[in-house]
Design a protein around this motif. Structure first.
Motif, PDB file in Angstrom:
ATOM      1  N   PRO A 293      20.289   5.369   8.929  1.00 35.49           N
ATOM      2  CA  PRO A 293      21.144   6.141   9.807  1.00 35.49           C
ATOM      3  C   PRO A 293      20.909   5.681  11.077  1.00 35.49           C
ATOM      4  CG  PRO A 293      19.775   7.559   8.293  1.00 35.49           C
ATOM      5  CD  PRO A 293      19.235   6.253   8.064  1.00 35.49           C
ATOM      6  N   GLN A 294      19.873   5.028  11.590  1.00 45.04           N
ATOM      7  CA  GLN A 294      19.653   4.271  12.989  1.00 45.04           C
ATOM      8  C   GLN A 294      20.698   3.456  13.249  1.00 45.04           C
ATOM      9  OE1 GLN A 294      15.576   3.238  11.637  1.00 45.04           O
ATOM     10  NE2 GLN A 294      15.133   3.764  13.712  1.00 45.04           N
ATOM     11  N   ILE A 295      21.445   2.740  12.306  1.00 46.11           N
ATOM     12  CA  ILE A 295      22.421   1.568  12.618  1.00 46.11           C
ATOM     13  C   ILE A 295      23.979   2.082  12.123  1.00 46.11           C
ATOM     14  CG2 ILE A 295      20.780  -0.221  13.032  1.00 46.11           C
ATOM     15  CD1 ILE A 295      21.354  -1.021  10.197  1.00 46.11           C
ATOM     16  N   ALA A 296      23.814   2.946  11.435  1.00 50.39           N
ATOM     17  CA  ALA A 296      25.241   3.312  10.691  1.00 50.39           C
ATOM     18  C   ALA A 296      26.361   3.764  11.565  1.00 50.39           C
ATOM     19  CB  ALA A 296      24.971   4.475   9.605  1.00 50.39           C
TER      20      ALA A 296
ATOM     21  N   LEU B 287      17.405  -5.066  -0.905  1.00 47.27           N
ATOM     22  CA  LEU B 287      17.175  -4.169   0.315  1.00 47.27           C
ATOM     23  C   LEU B 287      16.582  -4.801   1.451  1.00 47.27           C
ATOM     24  CD1 LEU B 287      17.339  -1.258   1.641  1.00 47.27           C
ATOM     25  CD2 LEU B 287      14.799  -1.002   1.058  1.00 47.27           C
ATOM     26  N   VAL B 288      17.570  -4.994   2.291  1.00 46.58           N
ATOM     27  CA  VAL B 288      16.957  -5.881   3.768  1.00 46.58           C
ATOM     28  C   VAL B 288      16.301  -4.688   4.407  1.00 46.58           C
ATOM     29  CG1 VAL B 288      17.834  -6.979   5.650  1.00 46.58           C
ATOM     30  CG2 VAL B 288      19.075  -7.134   3.887  1.00 46.58           C
ATOM     31  N   LEU B 289      15.153  -5.291   4.925  1.00 50.66           N
ATOM     32  CA  LEU B 289      13.929  -4.788   5.955  1.00 50.66           C
ATOM     33  C   LEU B 289      13.852  -5.577   6.939  1.00 50.66           C
ATOM     34  CD1 LEU B 289      12.172  -2.273   6.696  1.00 50.66           C
ATOM     35  CD2 LEU B 289      10.602  -3.199   5.232  1.00 50.66           C
TER      36      LEU B 289
ATOM     37  N   ALA C 299       0.780  -1.092  -0.085  1.00 53.81           N
ATOM     38  CA  ALA C 299       0.119   0.028   0.022  1.00 53.81           C
ATOM     39  C   ALA C 299       0.956   1.344   0.032  1.00 53.81           C
ATOM     40  CB  ALA C 299      -1.074   0.039   1.244  1.00 53.81           C
ATOM     41  N   LEU C 300       1.879   1.209   0.700  1.00 56.57           N
ATOM     42  CA  LEU C 300       2.948   2.347   0.947  1.00 56.57           C
ATOM     43  C   LEU C 300       3.539   2.670  -0.475  1.00 56.57           C
ATOM     44  CD1 LEU C 300       4.465   4.291   2.404  1.00 56.57           C
ATOM     45  CD2 LEU C 300       5.929   2.608   3.025  1.00 56.57           C
ATOM     46  N   LEU C 301       4.103   1.464  -1.244  1.00 56.06           N
ATOM     47  CA  LEU C 301       5.029   1.852  -2.304  1.00 56.06           C
ATOM     48  C   LEU C 301       4.165   2.184  -3.741  1.00 56.06           C
ATOM     49  CD1 LEU C 301       7.599  -1.162  -1.964  1.00 56.06           C
ATOM     50  CD2 LEU C 301       7.611   1.096  -1.313  1.00 56.06           C
ATOM     51  N   GLU C 302       2.619   1.511  -3.458  1.00 55.93           N
ATOM     52  CA  GLU C 302       1.896   1.855  -4.560  1.00 55.93           C
ATOM     53  C   GLU C 302       1.466   3.025  -4.804  1.00 55.93           C
ATOM     54  OE1 GLU C 302      -0.854  -1.406  -4.542  1.00 55.93           O
ATOM     55  OE2 GLU C 302       0.430  -2.802  -5.843  1.00 55.93           O
TER      56      GLU C 302
ATOM     57  N   ASP D 164      11.497  -0.171  12.030  1.00 56.18           N
ATOM     58  CA  ASP D 164      10.728   0.914  12.605  1.00 56.18           C
ATOM     59  C   ASP D 164      11.143   2.206  11.847  1.00 56.18           C
ATOM     60  OD1 ASP D 164      13.396   0.758  13.472  1.00 56.18           O
ATOM     61  OD2 ASP D 164      13.102   1.164  15.679  1.00 56.18           O
ATOM     62  N   CYS D 165      11.582   2.161  10.793  1.00 54.95           N
ATOM     63  CA  CYS D 165      12.073   3.314  10.051  1.00 54.95           C
ATOM     64  C   CYS D 165      10.803   4.059   9.236  1.00 54.95           C
ATOM     65  CB  CYS D 165      12.858   3.113   8.715  1.00 54.95           C
ATOM     66  SG  CYS D 165      12.126   2.311   7.429  1.00 54.95           S
ATOM     67  N   ALA D 166      11.013   5.464   9.255  1.00 51.65           N
ATOM     68  CA  ALA D 166       9.847   6.164   8.506  1.00 51.65           C
ATOM     69  C   ALA D 166       9.539   5.604   7.306  1.00 51.65           C
ATOM     70  CB  ALA D 166      10.160   7.379   8.630  1.00 51.65           C
ATOM     71  N   ALA D 167       8.177   5.884   6.750  1.00 52.01           N
ATOM     72  CA  ALA D 167       7.753   5.393   5.092  1.00 52.01           C
ATOM     73  C   ALA D 167       8.686   5.926   4.419  1.00 52.01           C
ATOM     74  CB  ALA D 167       6.501   5.506   5.201  1.00 52.01           C
ATOM     75  N   HIS D 168       9.047   7.335   4.494  1.00 52.63           N
ATOM     76  CA  HIS D 168       9.882   8.069   3.632  1.00 52.63           C
ATOM     77  C   HIS D 168      11.236   7.410   3.367  1.00 52.63           C
ATOM     78  CE1 HIS D 168      12.404  10.375   6.392  1.00 52.63           C
ATOM     79  NE2 HIS D 168      11.388  10.303   7.045  1.00 52.63           N
TER      80      HIS D 168
END
Length: 215
Positions: free
Chosen positions: A128-131, A80-82, A20-23, A106-110
């Motif tokens: 950026p959360q883990i970098a 892409l690992v999610l 739904a997000l990507l479409e 838990d990343c933001a949609a953008h």
């Protein structure tokens, strides 16, 4: 031209949310979905997608093993690992397998959208959360990291190990892998001998520790 995406996650509700997000994006199209690594490998071969959004912890074949096989067979498809796993060991394993990006669930949609566009464009993306946590260790470890989670095990032995750890018996594994139960027993014996382990419980603990399964 749309970015063709395959979603791979063992939770249907997660895949539905991602779709739904990507479409909503005009330049992205979700062309297929898979609930385990084995189906992901098959779909990647059949459809040659631009980007595969892949989880790590999945039944039958985990994301690490699936990524290795996809990269070997379909190098043009970017992975892409999610994942919920932010441990640097998982990050190193996945990049060693050939993925192009890694973000947390838990990343933001953008951020997901940005990560897909980034790796589609030929660049690498790290959340950026883990970098800040992993990048120094990642650089240090990369030359010494083996491309295999369990170097002494073959790819088929790692498959059997994961399925054993997930509680499947010899007949069930034989059906999944299209081999005989006797062959599965032989693999199990060889795995135990190589790892110097004597019980299924010990194999399960080993598989969990090495990231082959999350059980």
């Amino acid at each position: 031209m749309s970015i063709n995406v395959i979603l791979v996650d063992d939770h249907r509700i997660v895949r539905q949310g991602l779709r739904a997000l990507l479409e909503k994006e005009g330049d992205m199209e979700v062309v297929s979905e898979a609930s385990n690594g084995r189906d992901a490998v098959r779909l990647a071969g059949e459809m040659s997608p631009d980007v595969i959004v892949l989880d790590i912890s999945m039944p039958e074949m985990n994301g690490i093993e699936a990524a290795r096989r996809i990269v070997l067979a379909n190098p043009a498809s970017r992975i892409l690992v999610l994942s919920m796993h932010g441990d640097k060991r998982f990050v190193v394993e996945m990049f060693s397998a050939g993925v192009k990006g890694y973000i947390l669930k838990d990343c933001a949609a953008h951020e997901l959208v940005r990560a897909i566009r980034t790796i589609y464009g030929g660049e690498t993306y790290l959340s950026p959360q883990i970098a800040g946590i992993v990048i120094k260790d990642f650089i240090k470890m990369m030359p010494a990291v083996s491309p295999e989670t369990s170097p002494q095990l073959s790819a088929r032995e790692r498959e059997v190990l994961q399925l054993l750890a997930e509680g499947k018996n010899a007949k069930e594994i034989a059906f999944i892998l299209s081999v005989s139960s006797k062959t599965v027993d032989t693999f199990r014996q060889n795995i135990m001998k190589k790892l110097e382990l004597n019980t299924i419980a010990e194999l399960t603990k080993y598989a969990i520790r090495e990231g082959l399964t999350s059980l």
